[in-house]
Design an enzyme around this catalytic site. Sequence first.
Site, PDB file in Angstrom:
ATOM      1  N   ASP A  75      33.196  24.016  61.369  1.00  0.00           N
ATOM      2  CA  ASP A  75      34.158  24.209  60.281  1.00  0.00           C
ATOM      3  C   ASP A  75      33.547  23.873  58.921  1.00  0.00           C
ATOM      4  O   ASP A  75      33.911  24.455  57.903  1.00  0.00           O
ATOM      5  CB  ASP A  75      35.442  23.397  60.526  1.00  0.00           C
TER       6      ASP A  75
ATOM      7  N   GLU B   6      37.333  18.646  50.164  1.00  0.00           N
ATOM      8  CA  GLU B   6      37.232  18.898  51.597  1.00  0.00           C
ATOM      9  C   GLU B   6      35.769  18.842  52.066  1.00  0.00           C
ATOM     10  O   GLU B   6      35.471  18.293  53.124  1.00  0.00           O
ATOM     11  CB  GLU B   6      37.812  20.286  51.880  1.00  0.00           C
TER      12      GLU B   6
ATOM     13  N   GLU C 188      44.944  29.377  55.276  1.00  0.00           N
ATOM     14  CA  GLU C 188      45.394  28.003  54.975  1.00  0.00           C
ATOM     15  C   GLU C 188      46.606  27.621  55.835  1.00  0.00           C
ATOM     16  O   GLU C 188      46.698  26.508  56.350  1.00  0.00           O
ATOM     17  CB  GLU C 188      45.773  27.885  53.493  1.00  0.00           C
TER      18      GLU C 188
ATOM     19  N   GLU D 144      40.921  33.349  63.808  1.00  0.00           N
ATOM     20  CA  GLU D 144      41.282  31.935  63.991  1.00  0.00           C
ATOM     21  C   GLU D 144      41.304  31.571  65.480  1.00  0.00           C
ATOM     22  O   GLU D 144      40.819  30.504  65.856  1.00  0.00           O
ATOM     23  CB  GLU D 144      42.643  31.629  63.342  1.00  0.00           C
TER      24      GLU D 144
HETATM   25  C1  LIG Z   1      38.462  28.216  60.555  1.00  0.00           C
HETATM   26  C2  LIG Z   1      39.268  27.579  59.430  1.00  0.00           C
HETATM   27  N1  LIG Z   1      40.460  28.138  59.084  1.00  0.00           N
HETATM   28  C3  LIG Z   1      41.154  27.568  58.056  1.00  0.00           C
HETATM   29  C4  LIG Z   1      40.708  26.463  57.391  1.00  0.00           C
HETATM   30  C5  LIG Z   1      41.556  25.843  56.320  1.00  0.00           C
HETATM   31  N2  LIG Z   1      40.948  25.934  55.058  1.00  0.00           N
HETATM   32  C6  LIG Z   1      39.510  25.940  57.795  1.00  0.00           C
HETATM   33  N3  LIG Z   1      39.003  24.841  57.225  1.00  0.00           N
HETATM   34  N4  LIG Z   1      38.785  26.486  58.839  1.00  0.00           N
END
Ligand SMILES: Cc1ncc(CN)c(N)n1
Length: 223
Positions: free
Chosen positions: A48, A90, A142, A212
């Site tokens: 991520d 983040e 998001e 996702e």
């Molecule tokens: C795969 C993914 N999807 C969504 C987000 C949210 N910004 C994230 N951090 N990573």
Amino acid sequence: MQAKITVTETWLRKHRHLYDGATRHPFIRSIRDGNIDISAFKTWLGQDYIFVRAFVPFVASVLTKAYKGSDDGNGDVEVILGGVAALHDEISWFKKEAFKWGVQLSSIVPQKANQEYCRFLESLISPEVEYTVAAVAFWAIETIYQESFAHCLEDDSKTPPELKETCQRWGSESFGEYCNSLRNIVDRQLEKASDDVITKAEATLLRVLEHEVDFWNMSHRRT
Ligand SMILES: Cc1ncc(CN)c(N)n1
């Protein structure tokens, strides 16, 4: 008087099954049930981080499109700028968290699902992609995280204490409010969009949902 059903509401009803697949994935359920495999969590964390780095230029492109493409009496630019600022925070959080869990970020190789998701983000950066279409992707990306991690914070959840901070990052009320602001932007844009743009935007939402799910699958897979 009955409130008008928005386009996003129509889509969420129509694609409920896919949407629930993305927001109630076994990876998320395993956090919520307290039986997450920590190696899966570490995989997710490293992957991520790479995704978020690729997400930044995408969000910056949405910001540019908002500046150029909306009449912006509604403050779209400010909302999206808030999103860019939150991403700065983040990235620092990912570094701190990776250190805590002993994940070496510099040696992470993006897995196939991640590469494909990042490529998809890159395709949306193109100036040929309309603001409305890109904003739908942004809202969906998001919101899926918001709903997923908020699920892990519900009263009856057994989320391990050491993962609560992670869940808070996206599952918090304030992140939820930000997602609602994005949804309002999207619905306002969709109200005045052509049928062609609406069709493209709906297809983009479906692609986000699929990416996702693949992303969670990649993290959840036991090696
Ligand atoms: C795969 C993914 N999807 C969504 C987000 C949210 N910004 C994230 N951090 N990573």
